[in-house]
Every structure is written in structure tokens, then in C-alpha cells.
Design an enzyme around this catalytic site. Structure first.
Site, PDB file in Angstrom:
ATOM      1  N   ASP A  18      16.810 -22.393  34.953  1.00  0.00           N
ATOM      2  CA  ASP A  18      16.340 -23.536  34.179  1.00  0.00           C
ATOM      3  C   ASP A  18      15.038 -24.029  34.807  1.00  0.00           C
ATOM      4  O   ASP A  18      15.023 -24.456  35.969  1.00  0.00           O
ATOM      5  CB  ASP A  18      17.406 -24.640  34.198  1.00  0.00           C
ATOM      6  CG  ASP A  18      17.124 -25.753  33.200  1.00  0.00           C
ATOM      7  OD1 ASP A  18      16.170 -25.606  32.406  1.00  0.00           O
ATOM      8  OD2 ASP A  18      17.848 -26.764  33.224  1.00  0.00           O
ATOM      9  N   ASP A 113      12.580 -22.521  28.087  1.00  0.00           N
ATOM     10  CA  ASP A 113      12.601 -22.817  29.522  1.00  0.00           C
ATOM     11  C   ASP A 113      13.924 -22.545  30.222  1.00  0.00           C
ATOM     12  O   ASP A 113      14.093 -22.919  31.381  1.00  0.00           O
ATOM     13  CB  ASP A 113      12.192 -24.273  29.759  1.00  0.00           C
ATOM     14  CG  ASP A 113      13.180 -25.264  29.154  1.00  0.00           C
ATOM     15  OD1 ASP A 113      13.922 -24.883  28.239  1.00  0.00           O
ATOM     16  OD2 ASP A 113      13.196 -26.427  29.597  1.00  0.00           O
ATOM     17  N   GLU A 114      14.867 -21.896  29.574  1.00  0.00           N
ATOM     18  CA  GLU A 114      16.105 -21.562  30.266  1.00  0.00           C
ATOM     19  C   GLU A 114      16.757 -20.329  29.668  1.00  0.00           C
ATOM     20  O   GLU A 114      16.553 -19.993  28.501  1.00  0.00           O
ATOM     21  CB  GLU A 114      17.090 -22.737  30.255  1.00  0.00           C
ATOM     22  CG  GLU A 114      17.564 -23.150  28.889  1.00  0.00           C
ATOM     23  CD  GLU A 114      18.631 -24.245  28.956  1.00  0.00           C
ATOM     24  OE1 GLU A 114      19.536 -24.152  29.822  1.00  0.00           O
ATOM     25  OE2 GLU A 114      18.564 -25.182  28.142  1.00  0.00           O
TER      26      GLU A 114
END
Length: 370
Positions: A18, A113-114
Site C-alpha cells: 500500500d 496505489d495498492e
């Protein structure tokens, strides 16, 4: 109660990576003047914008994602709000994805983003998921000067929980033999799907931790929470056999717009449909989804931030049906409108169940992508 519970698969090695306040971190990297200041990425407070993300300095003031930008500025008058640059964010996300691919082909992106990574069969660093996670975070920083946090565990649920444990710029490992001791202390609000409403319902039952939840029978949980009760039963015991899925079929696609000024009449709302519909059709053309449309829906958010979604079965996109749905939605509240959305759902989309429960599910959320 089931005759026998599934066992924790000790041989699985799942990493959840993350990025730390991804959009804001990119903006601070690219503009040194933003560093050491409270920064958010989002819409203008003068145009009823919403915060997409913010850095940790801003969070100390109570600013968070999905908050109205105007409210964020009231909480933090010195907040610098930067308009989003998704082209830049997508570029960096692709770089990060290429780094993941150096260590495993089993990558399940959750957003820009993860992602989850299954490194159970990876031979890198002699198969050590801990060292692989460290290497990934190091590579990301070397390539992009951005920090990431990671969680390492025998399954997706625990890896997701673990990635929050040492944020920012850290990692946390839950070994298979430590799951039982770890899970009993975990607050129920950390379970995916337990949002505000479900949390309040559980608290009213005297359930605050997974240890409390383990005292309830499966039958009682399914009676009170329906199919989600089964997820609560297993996740509270640290059991999650969902695989890392490298490709999710798109379940829906939608467009929406927040208006600078409220729409007060049905006619005002209907007048916005053609532009929204044009944008939706453009996105449909670019999406290259093979599955046919089998439902259409509209979303309306009112001046008090309450929202409603109206949907109906449809074989393909029927322009006129959007106007009918808008009419129905508008008359559900006697309030002006701040946001309108149009969307479609696709046939044969996988329904939510225990094994497919998305970790980003939130009580009452409007699911756009999955």
C-alpha cells in the site's frame, strides 16, 4: 456450526503493498515547496470539490479522503489543495506494477496505489516473503522516491490488516503460528465489510473484538447479517481462502458529476443527462468489455449528502430509461441535488460472497468498478 473449520494455509505467502498517501506523495516529490506542509489532492473548495487523499500532516487536523474540500479547509486553514493529475499517477502506478512483476506474476491490483501479491512460489530471496516485501519497497523508493508500506501474512485479509500496522514506510509480518493470538485482539471494525452501520450493530450486541465475535455461532451470524455473517464467522478466526486474482471482470461502469450549484428541479436534473450519457458511452466504447449490459442505474446525492441509487434491468443501454430512473430518484427526497451519476452493470458479473468479498467494501458504498 460447521463440522470442521478450514485450516490456515501456512504455505501461502501473501503480501499487501500500500503506497503511503500516494497522490499527495507524488505532488510533494515533484514540488519541494509542498513538503512539510499539510497537503491534499482533490477538488476546489470553491467548487464543492472532494478530497481524494491527503498527507499525514493534514490528517492530524482530521482531514481525510472523501471529505468535502470546503470542510477540510475549515479544519485546516493552511491546507494546500492540489488538483489531481491522474496521468502522472497512472504512470507511477505502472512503474510500481513492473516492480511487482520482478518478484511474482500473481498480482491483484486493488487501485492505482495498492495490490496483493502471492509470492508462495517465488524463489527470490530464498522464498522469504519478508525479504521480498523489503526489496519491493526499496525498489519503489529507488525508482520513484516514494514510500510504501507492506503486510505479509498467510492470506489476503490478514495481509491487508498488517499493511496498516507500521504505516507509513514500514512493514509487518503475521506468521501462520501467530494468527490465533493476533486475531483475538483485532477490533471488528478492521474486518472488511464492517463499516459504520455494521460496527454499531455489532457493538450493540456486545461485540468489539474478533474474540467477542468468535463466541457467536454461524447460524446466529447468518440470521442477523445474512450472507455476510459467514464472512464474519471465518474472518474473525483469521480464515480467508480467497486466491490472488490477476484479473477481475468489470462488474459496472459509471460516470458522475458534482455541481457547483445545487439542482433544484427535476427539469434541471434531466437537462444534465445528455452530457453524462455522452461521457458514459465514450467510456463504454473505450472499456472493451465483452459482457452485455443487463442493468442501468442512476445515482443522486442530495444537499444533505444523503444518496440514493435507482436501477432497473435493461438489455443494452436504453437512453430513455435513464430519464425515468432520474425521475424516480429525484422524488425520493424533497431536497436539492449536488451530484448526479449514470451507470450500467454487466451480465455474468460475479456476485459478492465470502470467497470473493472485496477488501475495499464499505457499508453503503457506491461500487463503480467492481
Amino acid at each position: 456450526m460447521p463440522d470442521a473449520l478450514p485450516e490456515i494455509q501456512a504455505n501461502r505467502k501473501i503480501i499487501h503493498v500500500d503506497m503511503d498517501c500516494f497522490y499527495a506523495a507524488i505532488e510533494m516529490r515533484d514540488d519541494p515547496l509542498l513538503r512539510n506542509s499539510p497537503v491534499a489532492v482533490g477538488g476546489s473548495p470553491d467548487k464543492r470539490g472532494v478530497i481524494a487523499t491527503c498527507n499525514y500532516e493534514a490528517r492530524t487536523y482530521g482531514v481525510h479522503s472523501a471529505m468535502a474540500s470546503a470542510h477540510a479547509k475549515r479544519l485546516c486553514p493552511n491546507l494546500i489543495i492540489v488538483p489531481p493529475n491522474f496521468e502522472k499517477y497512472r504512470h507511477d502506478s505502472k512503474v510500481i506494477r513492473s516492480i511487482f512483476a520482478k518478484y511474482t506474476p500473481l498480482i491483484e491490483p486493488l487501485s492505482l496505489d495498492e495490490a496483493f501479491l502471492d509470492v508462495s512460489e517465488s524463489t527470490e530471496y530464498k522464498g522469504s516473503a519478508t525479504y521480498i516485501a523489503q526489496a519491493i519497497r526499496h525498489d519503489i523508493y529507488q525508482e520513484l522516491k516514494l514510500t510504501a508500506s507492506a503486510g505479509i501474512a498467510p492470506n489476503k485479509f490478514l495481509a491487508k490488516v498488517a499493511s496498516d500496522w507500521e504505516k507509513p514506510n514500514g512493514q509487518f509480518v503475521i506468521q501462520p503460528d501467530a494468527v490465533a493470538a493476533f486475531i483475538v485482539e483485532l477490533p471488528v471494525k478492521k474486518i472488511p465489510g464492517v463499516g459504520k452501520k455494521t460496527s454499531e450493530k455489532l457493538h450493540n450486541m456486545g461485540v468489539y473484538t474478533c474474540a467477542d465475535l468468535q463466541q457467536l455461532e454461524l447460524l446466529e451470524l447468518t440470521r442477523k447479517f445474512g450472507a455476510f455473517g459467514q464472512s464474519l464467522y471465518y474472518l474473525s478466526r483469521g480464515i480467508d481462502d480467497r486466491p490472488v486474482i490477476t484479473h477481475y471482470p468489470r462488474k459496472s461502469l459509471s460516470v458522475e458529476n458534482t455541481y457547483d450549484k445545487d439542482l433544484y428541479t427535476l427539469e434541471d436534473c434531466l437537462a444534465e443527462v445528455p452530457q453524462l450519457l455522452s461521457t458514459l458511452k465514450q467510456r463504454l466504447a473505450r472499456s472493451k468489455v465483452d459482457a452485455p449490459v443487463n442493468k442501468m442505474f442512476v445515482k443522486l446525492k442530495f444537499s444533505d449528502f444523503s444518496a440514493t441509487t435507482v436501477e432497473r434491468t435493461s438489455f443494452g443501454v436504453n437512453d430513455d430509461l435513464f430519464y425515468e430512473l432520474m425521475d424516480e430518484g429525484f422524488h425520493r427526497r424533497n431536497k436539492s441535488i449536488r451530484l448526479l451519476g449514470l451507470g450500467v452493470r454487466f451480465q455474468n458479473a460475479e456476485s459478492a460472497s465470502f470467497v470473493q468479498l472485496p477488501l475495499e467494501y464499505i457499508d453503503g458504498a457506491f461500487d463503480d468498478e467492481r
